[in-house]
Design an enzyme around this catalytic site. Structure first.
Site, PDB file in Angstrom:
ATOM      1  N   TYR A 124      38.130  39.571  37.938  1.00 21.60           N
ATOM      2  CA  TYR A 124      38.430  38.145  37.965  1.00 21.60           C
ATOM      3  C   TYR A 124      37.169  37.278  37.987  1.00 21.60           C
ATOM      4  O   TYR A 124      37.261  36.059  37.863  1.00 21.60           O
ATOM      5  CB  TYR A 124      39.243  37.828  39.219  1.00 21.60           C
ATOM      6  CG  TYR A 124      40.630  37.315  38.927  1.00 21.60           C
ATOM      7  CD1 TYR A 124      41.673  38.195  38.702  1.00 21.60           C
ATOM      8  CD2 TYR A 124      40.899  35.957  38.896  1.00 21.60           C
ATOM      9  CE1 TYR A 124      42.944  37.736  38.446  1.00 21.60           C
ATOM     10  CE2 TYR A 124      42.165  35.485  38.643  1.00 21.60           C
ATOM     11  CZ  TYR A 124      43.177  36.381  38.422  1.00 21.60           C
ATOM     12  OH  TYR A 124      44.438  35.922  38.170  1.00 21.60           O
ATOM     13  N   LYS A 191      41.932  51.824  43.906  1.00 19.19           N
ATOM     14  CA  LYS A 191      42.158  52.906  42.942  1.00 19.19           C
ATOM     15  C   LYS A 191      40.889  53.752  42.932  1.00 19.19           C
ATOM     16  O   LYS A 191      40.245  53.978  41.901  1.00 19.19           O
ATOM     17  CB  LYS A 191      42.453  52.283  41.561  1.00 19.19           C
ATOM     18  CG  LYS A 191      42.859  53.260  40.494  1.00 19.19           C
ATOM     19  CD  LYS A 191      44.256  53.824  40.642  1.00 19.19           C
ATOM     20  CE  LYS A 191      44.551  54.829  39.545  1.00 19.19           C
ATOM     21  NZ  LYS A 191      45.737  55.657  39.831  1.00 19.19           N
ATOM     22  N   ASP A 224      48.677  52.071  42.488  1.00 18.62           N
ATOM     23  CA  ASP A 224      49.892  52.443  41.741  1.00 18.62           C
ATOM     24  C   ASP A 224      50.973  52.954  42.687  1.00 18.62           C
ATOM     25  O   ASP A 224      52.138  52.542  42.623  1.00 18.62           O
ATOM     26  CB  ASP A 224      49.570  53.451  40.625  1.00 18.62           C
ATOM     27  CG  ASP A 224      48.600  54.540  41.056  1.00 18.62           C
ATOM     28  OD1 ASP A 224      48.113  54.483  42.196  1.00 18.62           O
ATOM     29  OD2 ASP A 224      48.340  55.460  40.256  1.00 18.62           O
ATOM     30  N   ASP A 248      46.138  39.626  42.893  1.00 19.32           N
ATOM     31  CA  ASP A 248      46.859  38.683  42.030  1.00 19.32           C
ATOM     32  C   ASP A 248      48.181  39.298  41.583  1.00 19.32           C
ATOM     33  O   ASP A 248      49.254  38.677  41.684  1.00 19.32           O
ATOM     34  CB  ASP A 248      45.970  38.376  40.819  1.00 19.32           C
ATOM     35  CG  ASP A 248      46.593  37.352  39.891  1.00 19.32           C
ATOM     36  OD1 ASP A 248      47.151  36.367  40.397  1.00 19.32           O
ATOM     37  OD2 ASP A 248      46.538  37.541  38.667  1.00 19.32           O
TER      38      ASP A 248
END
Ligand code: NAD
Length: 369
Positions: A124, A191, A224, A248
């Site tokens: 971002y 992740k 995930d 987000d």
């Protein structure tokens, strides 16, 4: 005491919902000197930029602002006016509570979780290189040389900076929030199994910060797997702390768990500045129709009242919102079982009902966030 607050109506449905929130705050009786400033399309007309210095300076001076959503106009040089605002004011923490309300149709009951999103780094940050540009080609060559990894020559490149400093700051913010609000657990999302250096650093830093807070449970999870767990058992989550992009995406997912974007409030915090805004955007197709749900902006105003230490007013307003949602009569069409229900109310009529309900509502519990 009179508080000073910068008021930014915003674009699209922004003015409708921002004014709804302002009218509710005014009806609590809390004294506020509103300093109205523009950003977005209105600012382009007046100042030829969507984020004029006078608006930024007003927020710096008042230290508290409430804003309607802002459309990011195409071709202004701003990837997002909202991202630019957060960067300029160093609003590093984004807080987005998500809870179910009785009377609102949602896939789950008794969800009460809070997203804490890092606001300044990650993909971002807007550090991007377009496909085919000379500097992109140079970067691709450099990366291939230093990593021995093939990268297609027509690739575009986005950079994902994650620092130990910004991660420590956001995870600490999440723990301090948990402590101050009687929360029991913080979950760090990443992740790190794939992005070993960036998300790995986020995970390691989160674990290190967590070791300083023995009274709050801590876990870290893969993003995930977390998405799946959230749509199966959202009640298992309490405070979630995430890097910018995952924050987000999961904010919208969590808004969906509790009935939609019209119910999801938020705030952005720097060291001594706070900007309150709904999670949703300016939904231009609903502009001026008096149709959208003002709840997310009004609950953002509740968060603002708490920040201003106007606790009784915050509780009263939140209780009135809860009552109107529970009773289900004076609500906008999206909150009705049948969206074509002819008894649905407009944005301003729902706001009137909340203001009216504040006069009689019983304030039973100190609500969180
Ligand atoms: P959006 O949130 O504006 O709208 C998506 C959909 O959500 C709408 O079509 C509508 O169905 C629903 N929705 C949103 N708010 C609602 C409400 N209060 N009541 C009922 N339904 C509601 O997202 P978008 O269409 O992706 O973005 C539109 C513009 O808003 C873009 O220019 C984007 O950059 C901007 N945006 C601004 C902010 C912000 O100011 N913080 C946040 C997100 C998007």
């Amino acid at each position: 005491m009179t508080h000073r607050v910068t008021f930014i109506p915003g674009d699209g449905i922004g003015p409708e919902v921002a004014w709804a929130a302002r009218r509710c705050v005014e009806a609590t009786g809390v004294r506020i000197h509103w300093e109205e400033r523009v950003a977005g399309e209105a600012a382009i007309k007046q100042f030829q930029t969507p984020l004029p210095e006078v608006t930024l300076q007003s927020i710096r001076d008042n230290r508290v602002a409430i804003k309607g959503p802002i459309t990011t106009p195409i071709g202004t040089g701003f990837r997002s006016v909202n991202v630019a605002l957060r960067k300029q004011l160093n609003l590093f923490a984004c807080l987005r509570p998500c809870r179910t309300f009785a009377g609102v149709l949602s896939p789950f009951q008794k969800v009460d979780l809070v997203i804490v999103r890092e606001n300044t780094e990650d993909l971002y940050a807007g550090i991007e290189f377009a496909s085919g540009m000379p500097e992109t080609k140079r970067l691709i060559e450099e990366f291939q040389k230093s990593t021995q990894q093939p990268i297609a020559s027509d690739s575009a490149i986005s950079i994902k900076p994650i620092s130990a400093g910004a991660t420590e700051r956001i995870v600490q913010f999440a723990f301090e929030y948990a402590l101050a609000n009687g929360r029991k657990k913080v979950t760090a999302i990443h992740k790190a199994n794939i992005m070993k250096f960036t998300d790995g650093l986020f995970m390691e830093t989160a674990r290190r910060v967590a070791s300083r807070y023995s009274s709050i449970a801590f876990e870290d999870r893969l993003v995930d797997a977390t998405c799946m767990q959230l749509v199966l058992r959202p009640q298992d989550f309490d405070v979630l702390v995430l890097p910018n992009l995952y924050g987000d995406i999961l904010s919208d997912l969590c808004a969906g768990l509790v009935g939609g974007l019209g119910l999801a409030p938020g705030a952005n915090f720097g060291n001594d500045i706070a900007v309150f805004e709904a999670v949703h955007g300016s939904a231009p197709k609903y502009q001026g129709l008096n149709k959208v749900n003002p709840t997310a902006m009004i609950l953002s105003a509740v968060m603002m009242l708490r920040y201003l230490n106007e606790l009784e007013a915050a509780q009263r307003l939140e209780a009135a919102v809860s009552a109107v949602l529970r009773e289900g009569e004076s609500v906008t069409y999206g909150l009705k079982r049948d969206r074509n229900d002819l008894t649905s109310k407009g944005t301003s009529e729902m706001t009137d009902a909340i203001i009216e309900r504040m006069k009689t509502v019983k304030v039973e519990k100190i609500a969180r966030s």
